[in-house]
Write a protein that holds these residues in place. Structure first.
Motif, PDB file in Angstrom:
ATOM      1  N   PHE A  44       0.827  -1.208   0.000  1.00 36.23           N
ATOM      2  CA  PHE A  44       0.000   0.000   0.000  1.00 36.23           C
ATOM      3  C   PHE A  44       0.858   1.255   0.000  1.00 36.23           C
ATOM      4  CE2 PHE A  44       0.830  -1.226   4.349  1.00 36.23           C
ATOM      5  CZ  PHE A  44       1.114  -0.050   4.998  1.00 36.23           C
ATOM      6  N   VAL A  45       0.283   2.336  -0.492  1.00 26.92           N
ATOM      7  CA  VAL A  45       0.937   3.641  -0.490  1.00 26.92           C
ATOM      8  C   VAL A  45       0.684   4.296   0.861  1.00 26.92           C
ATOM      9  CG1 VAL A  45       1.030   5.924  -1.559  1.00 26.92           C
ATOM     10  CG2 VAL A  45       0.690   3.895  -2.976  1.00 26.92           C
ATOM     11  N   ALA A  46       1.749   4.709   1.521  1.00 31.85           N
ATOM     12  CA  ALA A  46       1.615   5.345   2.837  1.00 31.85           C
ATOM     13  C   ALA A  46       0.875   6.670   2.707  1.00 31.85           C
ATOM     14  CB  ALA A  46       2.991   5.565   3.450  1.00 31.85           C
ATOM     15  N   GLY A  47      -0.085   6.903   3.584  1.00 29.57           N
ATOM     16  CA  GLY A  47      -0.856   8.138   3.549  1.00 29.57           C
ATOM     17  C   GLY A  47      -0.239   9.216   4.412  1.00 29.57           C
ATOM     18  N   GLU A  48      -1.078  10.158   4.854  1.00 27.98           N
ATOM     19  CA  GLU A  48      -0.585  11.290   5.639  1.00 27.98           C
ATOM     20  C   GLU A  48       0.020  10.851   6.968  1.00 27.98           C
ATOM     21  OE1 GLU A  48      -3.599  14.213   6.105  1.00 27.98           O
ATOM     22  OE2 GLU A  48      -3.723  14.690   3.961  1.00 27.98           O
ATOM     23  N   ASP A  49      -0.432   9.720   7.486  1.00 27.65           N
ATOM     24  CA  ASP A  49       0.120   9.230   8.763  1.00 27.65           C
ATOM     25  C   ASP A  49       1.264   8.253   8.532  1.00 27.65           C
ATOM     26  OD1 ASP A  49      -1.220   7.031   7.826  1.00 27.65           O
ATOM     27  OD2 ASP A  49      -2.290   6.609   9.687  1.00 27.65           O
ATOM     28  N   ASN A  50       1.808   8.240   7.312  1.00 26.75           N
ATOM     29  CA  ASN A  50       2.954   7.392   6.962  1.00 26.75           C
ATOM     30  C   ASN A  50       2.683   5.903   7.168  1.00 26.75           C
ATOM     31  OD1 ASN A  50       5.055   9.510   6.322  1.00 26.75           O
ATOM     32  ND2 ASN A  50       4.469  10.133   8.401  1.00 26.75           N
ATOM     33  N   GLY A  51       1.440   5.520   6.935  1.00 25.24           N
ATOM     34  CA  GLY A  51       1.090   4.108   6.923  1.00 25.24           C
ATOM     35  C   GLY A  51       0.643   3.531   8.243  1.00 25.24           C
ATOM     36  N   VAL A  52       0.605   4.334   9.286  1.00 29.36           N
ATOM     37  CA  VAL A  52       0.283   3.796  10.612  1.00 29.36           C
ATOM     38  C   VAL A  52      -1.120   3.194  10.654  1.00 29.36           C
ATOM     39  CG1 VAL A  52      -0.090   4.386  13.035  1.00 29.36           C
ATOM     40  CG2 VAL A  52       1.864   5.333  11.819  1.00 29.36           C
ATOM     41  N   SER A  53      -2.146   3.928  10.193  1.00 30.91           N
ATOM     42  CA  SER A  53      -3.524   3.432  10.286  1.00 30.91           C
ATOM     43  C   SER A  53      -3.730   2.186   9.442  1.00 30.91           C
ATOM     44  CB  SER A  53      -4.502   4.534   9.851  1.00 30.91           C
ATOM     45  OG  SER A  53      -4.216   4.966   8.521  1.00 30.91           O
ATOM     46  N   GLU A  54      -3.092   2.137   8.261  1.00 29.71           N
ATOM     47  CA  GLU A  54      -3.227   0.952   7.400  1.00 29.71           C
ATOM     48  C   GLU A  54      -2.635  -0.280   8.078  1.00 29.71           C
ATOM     49  OE1 GLU A  54      -4.207  -0.989   3.637  1.00 29.71           O
ATOM     50  OE2 GLU A  54      -4.760   0.946   4.515  1.00 29.71           O
ATOM     51  N   VAL A  55      -1.457  -0.131   8.655  1.00 28.04           N
ATOM     52  CA  VAL A  55      -0.808  -1.261   9.321  1.00 28.04           C
ATOM     53  C   VAL A  55      -1.620  -1.720  10.533  1.00 28.04           C
ATOM     54  CG1 VAL A  55       1.220  -1.934  10.684  1.00 28.04           C
ATOM     55  CG2 VAL A  55       1.523  -0.716   8.532  1.00 28.04           C
TER      56      VAL A  55
END
Length: 620
Positions: free
Chosen positions: A490-501
């Motif tokens: 996945f492409v890291a969002g504004e939170d640099n991927g924290v919420s996705e992980v």
């Protein structure tokens, strides 16, 4: 009254009419553990610095006799009062070798004293510092105190790690307390810390020391940041007199200091003035074949990879690659010639196909002996001064590199074999990560290193492997190469991927994280997303001029996290890598997305710049 007037008048020359000071330090014959060749002609070096805009020259009482004719009518002399005994030691002893009165007779406008605190000599150092401050007040002589780390012949990063920021701040304050009129100090690592050093002098002017050799862009960036928080100028030695164009780099510093040019603008002007090749420019031309060292060899180059270090040097320059320079430190080829005194590794002979490992080590220090050659205390890098690289049809193998030769498996293609260097480094990071069966692993950064680490994480028993990047295009290219080893990307969002992980792991976070991207934001995000008792490896370094990350240490404390670094590779990891590549040629070879002839090397670097490929290999 008279003394104070004298000091005021002299300070008007040391700090010029624009309120700044550009000091060139040519006093390293008194402090260096070895003779620095450019200082052999002190008159010429002085002339170059003066022509570039230095208004103060720092030197010894012996050399001023030779250099005086090169001074302009407005050039000030700052006479060094100290020398270093045992300068090659961890903490050289500072010895006073001249008096303030001698400086007056020499026509100096200031005196300079190096100040080293700590250890058994600190009490004596404070006494010397105090006595010089007192004598300067009596005789009306401006006093420049060098409030620096105990030795200046190491990188600021290493010195700061060894001595700490508070060492510098205490030194700066003590010098101001004991009578310094100008305080010279080291770059502490970032703009905010330097501002604290300026604040510690309570109004006494501060100049930034140049320190060990830096890339031009880094030197100018530090200077711009220092000026923005209150510095009045610089005191630079090796980064001027060891520069390919001392006058031009002095002029660039002067523009940042006097005219408040940005570092970027001053660097662009520097490149234009020097006609520099090697920074965003490349030239392919005929040259003489390398000479055979009696204890070395000559390689007939079959392929040479482009490393991220090569790319950074091409885009930004590097003092270890003075233009014009031949880069390339991931070579594979045939041993075309071997010197009569060469010591080849067992099983290798003239005519063999070999890979050359890039980290050149002493083989004798504690770390080499213990098998951690990547941490050698005296390591050099092939492809950087004094060893030209292998973007060439033939390349010299210096004696120090002979032990780094590794024989290739017969069926391993040369273009794939070039990746042994970065792959071994990726393996070092994976071993530091210590993946266990069933672990959930996140790889931050989908470049070649991240791709290979994803494959190795799966091989080591990870139950889930997630790959993330800020670039959708780069991530897509990576998945074409190693998508079979990745459960989700996945492409890291504004939170640099924290919420996705956190969503992917049900809120618990991953057990292992490799930060394979030179990003402060990624480093900080890794702490937040990590599971309790997780292990995090910071694989990618940060820019040398801006290496300090602001991290939430409560994450480390309350979650009992382990944070480790990983740099380079050992001889053992190189051997493992060669077998790994041979067994998994088709799978791992997909990361090599582009191959270019030597004449197409400019296009190769442009492909790296645009991010439209993974691993580039030059095939002469």
């Amino acid at each position: 009254m008279t003394a104070q007037v004298g000091k005021t008048m002299r300070l008007k020359r040391v700090i010029d009419g624009t309120g700044v000071s550009v000091i060139c330090a040519l006093d390293h014959g008194m402090t260096s553990p070895a003779f620095l060749e450019p200082l052999a002609d002190i008159h010429v070096r002085t002339s170059e610095a003066v022509a570039g805009g230095a208004n103060v020259i720092m030197m010894s009482k012996g050399m001023i006799r030779v250099a005086a004719p090169a001074f302009s009518p407005t050039t000030s002399l700052a006479l060094l009062l100290s020398a270093s005994a045992d300068p090659g030691g961890e903490r050289p002893q500072i010895v006073q070798i001249a008096e303030v009165e001698e400086a007056l007779r020499a026509g100096a406008d200031a005196v300079v004293l190096f100040t080293a605190l700590g250890g058994e000599t600190e009490a004596g150092m404070v006494k010397i510092l105090s006595a010089v401050g007192r004598e300067c007040a009596v005789l009306g002589m401006p006093f420049i105190a060098e409030a620096e780390f105990p030795t200046t012949y190491a990188s600021v990063e290493d010195l700061k790690q060894q001595y700490g920021f508070e060492y510098l701040r205490r030194n700066v304050r003590l010098c101001a307390e004991l009578g310094a009129d100008i305080v010279k100090t080291n770059w502490p690592g970032d703009r905010e810390s330097f501002a604290k050093l300026v604040e510690a002098t309570n109004g006494i002017p501060v100049v930034l020391a140049g320190g060990s050799r830096l890339e031009d862009v880094e030197l100018l960036a530090r200077m711009e940041q220092a000026m923005s928080v209150g510095a009045i100028g610089c005191s630079v030695g090796r980064n001027i007199f060891m520069h390919p164009s001392p006058e031009a780099i002095t002029r660039a510093l002067s523009r940042v200091i006097r005219e408040r040019w940005s570092a970027e603008k001053a660097h662009a002007a520097l490149l234009e003035e020097t006609g520099s090749r090697g920074v965003n420019e490349v030239e392919v031309r005929e040259t003489d074949e390398p000479k055979l060292d009696p204890a070395g060899a000559v390689l007939n180059v079959e392929a040479c990879g482009i490393c991220g270090t090569d790319a950074r040097t091409f885009f930004n320059g590097d003092p270890g690659a003075p233009a014009p320079w031949v880069l390339g430190h991931e070579p594979v080829g045939t041993l075309e010639d071997v010197g009569p005194d060469a010591d080849l590794p067992p099983g290798i002979s003239k005519g063999d196909r070999v890979f050359l490992g890039s980290i050149l080590t002493c083989g004798e220090c504690r770390w080499c002996v213990d098998g951690f050659q990547n941490l050698c205390e005296h390591h050099l890098l092939y492809g950087y001064d004094p060893f030209p690289g292998a973007y060439s049809e033939h390349a010299a193998v210096p004696p120090i590199a002979m032990k780094n030769l590794i024989k290739l498996p017969p069926e391993l293609p040369s273009d794939l074999a070039t990746v042994a260097d970065p792959f071994a480094c990726a393996l070092n990071g994976i071993e530091a990560l210590d993946i266990r069966l069933g672990d959930t692993v996140v790889i931050v950064g989908s470049g070649p290193i991240g791709c290979w680490q994803a494959v190795m994480a799966r091989d080591r028993g990870a139950s889930r492997v997630y790959l993330t990047d800020v670039s959708a295009e780069r991530l897509e290219i990576a998945l074409r190469a190693v998508g079979h080893s990745v459960d989700h990307a996945f492409v890291a969002g504004e939170d640099n991927g924290v919420s996705e992980v956190m969503s992917l792991t049900g809120g618990t976070g991953p057990d292992r994280i490799s930060v394979a991207a030179p990003s402060k934001e990624a480093q900080a995000a890794a702490l937040i997303m990590a599971a309790k008792r997780a292990r995090i490896v910071y694989f990618a370094g940060l820019p040398k001029h801006d290496p300090v990350s602001h991290l939430d240490m409560n994450q480390l404390h309350y979650k009992e996290l382990a944070i480790l670094g990983a740099y380079g590779a050992t001889n053992r990891q190189y051997r493992i890598t060669m077998g790994y590549l041979d067994r998994r040629q088709e799978e791992l070879g997909r990361v090599v997305t582009h191959r270019f002839p030597l004449e197409g090397i400019a296009e190769a670097f442009e492909t790296i710049r645009t991010g439209s490929g993974l691993k580039m290999v030059i095939v002469p």
